[in-house]
Write a protein that holds these residues in place. Sequence first.
Motif, PDB file in Angstrom:
ATOM      1  N   TYR A   1       2.774   0.147   6.761  1.00  0.00           N
ATOM      2  CA  TYR A   1       2.039  -1.108   6.919  1.00  0.00           C
ATOM      3  C   TYR A   1       1.862  -1.876   5.613  1.00  0.00           C
ATOM      4  N   SER A   2       2.835  -1.804   4.723  1.00  0.00           N
ATOM      5  CA  SER A   2       2.748  -2.516   3.439  1.00  0.00           C
ATOM      6  C   SER A   2       2.603  -4.016   3.635  1.00  0.00           C
ATOM      7  N   GLU A   3       3.430  -4.589   4.475  1.00  0.00           N
ATOM      8  CA  GLU A   3       3.414  -6.041   4.678  1.00  0.00           C
ATOM      9  C   GLU A   3       2.084  -6.501   5.268  1.00  0.00           C
ATOM     10  N   GLU A   4       1.544  -5.744   6.213  1.00  0.00           N
ATOM     11  CA  GLU A   4       0.273  -6.114   6.824  1.00  0.00           C
ATOM     12  C   GLU A   4      -0.868  -6.063   5.814  1.00  0.00           C
TER      13      GLU A   4
ATOM     14  N   ILE B   1      -0.537  -6.510   2.534  1.00  0.00           N
ATOM     15  CA  ILE B   1      -0.321  -7.634   1.612  1.00  0.00           C
ATOM     16  C   ILE B   1      -0.768  -8.949   2.246  1.00  0.00           C
ATOM     17  N   GLN B   2      -0.572  -9.096   3.558  1.00  0.00           N
ATOM     18  CA  GLN B   2      -0.930 -10.337   4.237  1.00  0.00           C
ATOM     19  C   GLN B   2      -2.431 -10.496   4.486  1.00  0.00           C
ATOM     20  N   LEU B   3      -3.188  -9.403   4.359  1.00  0.00           N
ATOM     21  CA  LEU B   3      -4.632  -9.487   4.559  1.00  0.00           C
ATOM     22  C   LEU B   3      -5.233 -10.453   3.545  1.00  0.00           C
TER      23      LEU B   3
ATOM     24  N   ALA C   1      -4.321 -13.402   2.939  1.00  0.00           N
ATOM     25  CA  ALA C   1      -3.298 -14.226   2.284  1.00  0.00           C
ATOM     26  C   ALA C   1      -3.457 -15.711   2.593  1.00  0.00           C
ATOM     27  N   GLU C   2      -4.019 -16.022   3.731  1.00  0.00           N
ATOM     28  CA  GLU C   2      -4.170 -17.418   4.152  1.00  0.00           C
ATOM     29  C   GLU C   2      -5.642 -17.816   4.156  1.00  0.00           C
TER      30      GLU C   2
ATOM     31  N   LYS D   1      -9.099 -19.332   5.444  1.00  0.00           N
ATOM     32  CA  LYS D   1      -9.727 -19.410   6.761  1.00  0.00           C
ATOM     33  C   LYS D   1     -10.855 -20.426   6.670  1.00  0.00           C
TER      34      LYS D   1
END
Length: 104
Positions: free
Chosen positions: A72-75, A77-79, A81-82, A84
């Motif tokens: 789950y590396s990508e998940e 990293i995406q935490l 990331a955008e 809110k």
Amino acid sequence: MEFNKYVFDPYPLEVTMQRLANNLKCRRLEKKFSTKTLSEMSGVPASTIQHFELKHSISLESFVKLAKALGYSEEIIQLLAEPKYDTMEELLEINKNSLRKRGV
């Protein structure tokens, strides 16, 4: 800066931690990994994994190591990331502050 006091977070910290621990345990069991196997793959002691699954407490570093070992590396990293936002005004403020290097 004024914080949005109308944001409702339905998950108390303990509930969030419990769900993370349960999710990790489910992913571990789906892959048929024992805590010992996951420990060897991640470098996180088996006792830490067991403690997390039972008591829902773990360091961020250990959690990331476990998530990475489960693929789950990508998940991770995406935490966060955008940005809110809840209102258009908040979005405009976020965009205005997007290049800030320090807090207020």
